[in-house]
Design an enzyme around this catalytic site. Structure first.
Site, PDB file in Angstrom:
ATOM      1  N   HIS A   9       0.865  -1.177   0.000  1.00  0.00           N
ATOM      2  CA  HIS A   9       0.000   0.000   0.000  1.00  0.00           C
ATOM      3  C   HIS A   9       0.906   1.233   0.000  1.00  0.00           C
ATOM      4  CE1 HIS A   9      -3.826   2.102   1.739  1.00  0.00           C
ATOM      5  NE2 HIS A   9      -3.125   2.921   0.969  1.00  0.00           N
ATOM      6  N   GLU A  44      -2.532  -1.808  -3.359  1.00  0.00           N
ATOM      7  CA  GLU A  44      -3.766  -1.200  -2.867  1.00  0.00           C
ATOM      8  C   GLU A  44      -3.532   0.261  -2.527  1.00  0.00           C
ATOM      9  OE1 GLU A  44      -3.682  -2.321   1.888  1.00  0.00           O
ATOM     10  OE2 GLU A  44      -4.742  -3.651   0.518  1.00  0.00           O
ATOM     11  N   HIS A  98      -7.610  -7.693   6.602  1.00  0.00           N
ATOM     12  CA  HIS A  98      -7.494  -6.814   7.771  1.00  0.00           C
ATOM     13  C   HIS A  98      -7.700  -7.620   9.051  1.00  0.00           C
ATOM     14  CE1 HIS A  98      -6.682  -2.486   8.055  1.00  0.00           C
ATOM     15  NE2 HIS A  98      -7.027  -2.628   9.303  1.00  0.00           N
TER      16      HIS A  98
END
Length: 249
Positions: free
Chosen positions: A44, A75, A199
């Site tokens: 990310h 992401e 997550h």
């Protein structure tokens, strides 16, 4: 088909960035993860580069190219800079998240109705490059929202599993949260969308998630996987998570 495991290396990069030194090596630990059977790496790249740096992307792309079945999942929030990074790094999958740059981590899904026009344009641009697109969603059981995701043109959703991971000490709440996640996943699948998740997933809570969503295509795991690697080492940790994904006995 067992659920694929993509190792998120952001936490490794965050630890490295505490000093002006090249260790721990994001590339080195990424290699160990892939050699242990992980199906890909996730990053990310935030605008402030507080963990993954933009310069890491080319290094990781080259590494992933050494493993024929591995994928690079990038992401982030789709700024123009982010989209350019995805193109330059030849992302296999891009997971779009609605993060503000100041957020500590991704903690909510898209409001698809509000951002539909923006997402339609963004998804079309990335898909024209041959990139698979996943959209970050709240696993709140909103089945109608999956109609909008389908209209947007995404290939997959990624369930935000933070609330599920946060129920580690409350089995009853974990069960009710899982029910909502599964309702969202089932609605997505009914509309021809594949389902990812990520997550706060752990060796302990992954089996329950996959039992209820057996068609789960991929999980992206970073924080707990990195924490476990401090105890078990990266290779054994990847094997532990692969077992939880149903890949190993």
């Amino acid at each position: 088909m067992p659920t694929a495991l993509s190792v998120n290396v952001n936490a490794i990069a965050f630890l490295r960035n505490r000093r002006d030194l090249p260790w721990p090596s994001v590339e080195g630990l990424g290699r160990i993860a892939l050699e242990a059977g992980a199906q890909g790496l996730t990053v990310h790249p935030r605008p402030d580069q507080r963990h993954i740096r933009f310069s890491d992307l080319a290094v990781l792309r080259k590494l992933i190219n050494e493993f024929s079945d591995a994928e690079f999942n990038i992401e982030g929030y789709p700024t123009r800079e982010f989209l350019n990074l995805c193109q330059e790094a030849l992302a296999d999958q891009v997971t779009l998240v609605p993060d503000d740059p100041s957020q500590a981590t991704s903690d909510h899904g898209w409001d698809f109705r509000k951002h539909q026009g923006f997402l339609v344009e963004t998804v079309a641009e990335l898909k024209a490059l041959g990139i698979r697109i996943s959209l970050f969603v709240d696993g709140d059981g909103d089945e109608d929202a999956m109609d909008v995701v389908k209209e947007i043109g995404a290939d997959r959703i990624e369930l935000y599993t933070g609330p599920y991971g946060g129920c580690f000490d409350d089995p009853q709440k974990a069960s009710s949260t899982l029910t909502l996640l599964a309702r969202t996943a089932d609605a997505a699948r009914a509309r021809g969308l594949d389902v990812n998740a990520g997550h706060d997933l752990t060796v302990a809570n992954l089996p329950g998630l996959i039992e209820r969503i057996p068609y789960l295509a991929e999980v992206s795991i970073g924080h707990e996987l990195t924490a476990d690697a401090l105890t078990h080492g990266m290779a054994e940790t990847v094997r532990r998570f692969r077992r939880s994904c149903g890949q190993l006995v």
